[in-house]
Design a protein around this motif. Structure first.
Motif, short mmCIF file in Angstrom:
data_model
loop_
_atom_site.label_atom_id
_atom_site.label_comp_id
_atom_site.label_asym_id
_atom_site.label_seq_id
_atom_site.Cartn_x
_atom_site.Cartn_y
_atom_site.Cartn_z
N ALA A 57 0.83 -1.21 0.00
CA ALA A 57 0.00 0.00 0.00
C ALA A 57 0.86 1.26 0.00
CB ALA A 57 -0.93 -0.01 1.22
N PHE A 58 1.92 1.26 0.81
CA PHE A 58 2.80 2.44 0.87
C PHE A 58 3.50 2.67 -0.47
CE2 PHE A 58 6.71 4.73 1.80
CZ PHE A 58 6.23 5.76 2.57
N VAL A 59 4.01 1.61 -1.08
CA VAL A 59 4.72 1.76 -2.36
C VAL A 59 3.74 2.20 -3.45
CG1 VAL A 59 6.01 0.54 -4.14
CG2 VAL A 59 6.57 0.16 -1.74
N GLU A 60 2.53 1.63 -3.49
CA GLU A 60 1.54 2.04 -4.49
C GLU A 60 1.16 3.50 -4.32
OE1 GLU A 60 -1.57 -0.85 -4.04
OE2 GLU A 60 -0.69 -2.16 -5.57
N GLU A 61 1.04 3.95 -3.06
CA GLU A 61 0.75 5.35 -2.79
C GLU A 61 1.86 6.25 -3.33
OE1 GLU A 61 0.88 8.22 1.09
OE2 GLU A 61 0.01 6.22 1.35
N ARG A 62 3.11 5.86 -3.10
CA ARG A 62 4.26 6.65 -3.59
C ARG A 62 4.33 6.63 -5.11
NH1 ARG A 62 5.44 10.35 -0.09
NH2 ARG A 62 5.51 9.43 1.95
N ILE A 63 4.01 5.50 -5.72
CA ILE A 63 4.00 5.43 -7.19
C ILE A 63 2.94 6.37 -7.74
CG2 ILE A 63 3.50 3.94 -9.17
CD1 ILE A 63 4.71 1.61 -7.56
N GLY A 64 1.76 6.38 -7.12
CA GLY A 64 0.68 7.27 -7.55
C GLY A 64 1.06 8.73 -7.41
N LYS A 65 1.68 9.09 -6.29
CA LYS A 65 2.12 10.48 -6.10
C LYS A 65 3.18 10.86 -7.11
CE LYS A 65 1.12 11.10 -1.22
NZ LYS A 65 1.65 11.36 0.11
N ASN A 66 4.06 9.93 -7.43
CA ASN A 66 5.12 10.19 -8.39
C ASN A 66 4.55 10.40 -9.79
OD1 ASN A 66 7.64 10.51 -9.41
ND2 ASN A 66 8.28 8.40 -9.17
N ARG A 67 3.53 9.62 -10.16
CA ARG A 67 2.92 9.78 -11.47
C ARG A 67 2.13 11.10 -11.57
NH1 ARG A 67 1.41 3.53 -12.01
NH2 ARG A 67 3.45 2.84 -12.70
N GLU A 68 1.52 11.51 -10.44
CA GLU A 68 0.78 12.78 -10.43
C GLU A 68 1.72 13.95 -10.63
OE1 GLU A 68 -1.35 12.97 -6.77
OE2 GLU A 68 -2.72 11.36 -7.33
N THR A 69 2.90 13.90 -10.05
CA THR A 69 3.86 15.01 -10.19
C THR A 69 4.47 15.02 -11.59
OG1 THR A 69 5.65 13.66 -9.26
CG2 THR A 69 4.42 15.09 -7.75
N ASP A 70 4.53 13.86 -12.26
CA ASP A 70 5.07 13.82 -13.62
C ASP A 70 4.10 14.41 -14.62
OD1 ASP A 70 7.38 12.66 -12.73
OD2 ASP A 70 6.83 10.62 -13.29
N GLU A 71 2.82 14.35 -14.33
CA GLU A 71 1.80 14.86 -15.28
C GLU A 71 1.65 16.31 -15.11
OE1 GLU A 71 -1.69 12.68 -14.30
OE2 GLU A 71 -0.95 10.87 -15.22
#
Length: 172
Positions: A158-172
């Motif tokens: 859950a923590f890693v998926e949350e960080r992946i989601g935040k990382n993708r949001e900042t890339d867009e």
């Protein structure tokens, strides 16, 4: 905010470690009894010492989830997987890990680590585990697979998926 997962070997791992030490000691005694000195004894003992040192330096110690990456600490090795490089992460059932064959790996000597062949999918995976359960599979964008054991795989995922989601949001 960091999450730390310390590797704690289970009883089976301690028994396997004791078995390894006994086998290495038996080989050393056999070498002493067979060769009364000379280069064969020195070569054999040197090989045993080098093998133990190589295995000991690769023992995983802990996994840390930082804000930027998954960091895997071994005694002399450090692996960092940036969240932007992670394609997927999922918990793995123990039954899925039954079909692994070690290629270049430490099996039971203070844990399980190194390169293994997954016979089900014919993939080569890198494993960092203190016990043979509670695995999390991390697949990076190059389709390299890392299997990490931790006490709470669902929280880890859950923590890693949350960080992946935040990382993708900042890339867009």
């Amino acid at each position: 905010m960091e999450h730390k997962y310390r590797y704690k070997p289970d009883l089976r791992t301690w028994y396997a470690t004791a078995l390894h030490v006994l086998v290495f000691a038996a080989i050393a005694v056999a070498l002493f009894l067979t060769y009364d000195g000379g280069y064969m004894l020195a070569w054999g003992l040197g090989l045993i010492i080098a093998l133990i040192a190589l295995m000991a330096l690769s023992i995983p110690r802990r996994v840390e989830l930082s804000d930027e990456s998954v960091e895997i600490y071994c005694i002399s090795d450090f692996t960092s997987i940036d969240y932007s490089e992670i394609a997927s992460v999922r918990p793995i059932d123990k039954s899925e890990a039954r079909f692994f064959i070690p290629l270049f790996a430490g099996v039971g000597f203070f844990g399980y680590y190194g390169y293994f062949l997954n016979l089900r999918k014919l993939d080569i995976v890198k494993i960092y585990a203190s016990k043979w359960c509670n695995f999390v599979e991390i697949t990076d964008i190059c389709e390299d697979k890392y299997y990490i054991s931790c006490d709470n795989p669902d929280e880890f995922t859950a923590f890693v998926e949350e960080r992946i989601g935040k990382n993708r949001e900042t890339d867009e």
